[in-house]
Write an enzyme that holds these catalytic residues in place. Structure first.
Site, PDB file in Angstrom:
ATOM      1  N   SER A  68       0.806  -1.221   0.000  1.00 21.90           N
ATOM      2  CA  SER A  68       0.000   0.000   0.000  1.00 21.90           C
ATOM      3  C   SER A  68       0.838   1.270   0.000  1.00 21.90           C
ATOM      4  CB  SER A  68      -0.952   0.023   1.210  1.00 21.90           C
ATOM      5  OG  SER A  68      -0.230   0.230   2.403  1.00 21.90           O
ATOM      6  N   LYS A 105       1.291   4.028   7.106  1.00 25.12           N
ATOM      7  CA  LYS A 105       0.609   4.976   6.213  1.00 25.12           C
ATOM      8  C   LYS A 105       1.168   6.373   6.433  1.00 25.12           C
ATOM      9  CE  LYS A 105      -2.591   2.141   4.547  1.00 25.12           C
ATOM     10  NZ  LYS A 105      -1.876   0.899   4.721  1.00 25.12           N
TER      11      LYS A 105
END
Length: 147
Positions: A68, A105
């Site tokens: 991701s 993230k």
């Protein structure tokens, strides 16, 4: 809110600061443009555990599982150097604990809102609300990768 199950399998490793392993290092650097004259190949030693850690007691290595964050240069199986003593800030890459699972993230702070932003268009941002069990575990300072 759900987190992709392939994105939360982070492996945490504490650096060994008592290690006596020294890696040879040419301190003058190497030219990424035109070749530069060799300076007798001056060789020193480096301890990566100490070189990559600003705060020895708050530093961890974390192995990434998932993709991701590929557009930020973080790939599957990369090793992240994470400092738990650093303050979270907008646009920093962080290891976060969300509802019982870890993820890496980029932080996006907005007025009265926090988003955990993936760096891959195939993934959706995670909006963090008061209902979430949420902790920013640490800030990523380096990425170690195999080429």
């Amino acid at each position: 809110m759900s987190i992709n199950k392939n994105e939360n399998k982070l492996t945490f490793i504490r650096p060994d600061f008592k290690s006596e392993v020294k890696i040879p290092m040419i301190a003058d650097g190497v030219s990424a443009g035109f070749p530069s004259p060799a300076q007798d190949f001056m060789e020193n030693n480096i301890d990566l555990n100490k070189e990559l850690s600003e705060n020895l007691l708050a530093t961890f290595y974390i192995k990434v599982a998932g993709n991701s964050m590929v557009d930020a240069g973080i790939d599957d199986k990369d090793i992240l150097v994470v400092d738990r003593s650093l303050e979270p800030a907008d646009k920093k890459i962080a290891i976060c604990f969300v509802d019982g699972e870890f993820t890496v993230k980029r932080l996006k702070l907005e007025k009265d809102c926090l988003y955990l932003m993936p760096e891959n268009q195939n993934y959706e941002p995670i909006k963090v609300s008061e209902e979430n069990n949420f902790i920013i575990w640490g800030i990523v300072t380096y990425v170690i990768k195999k080429l």
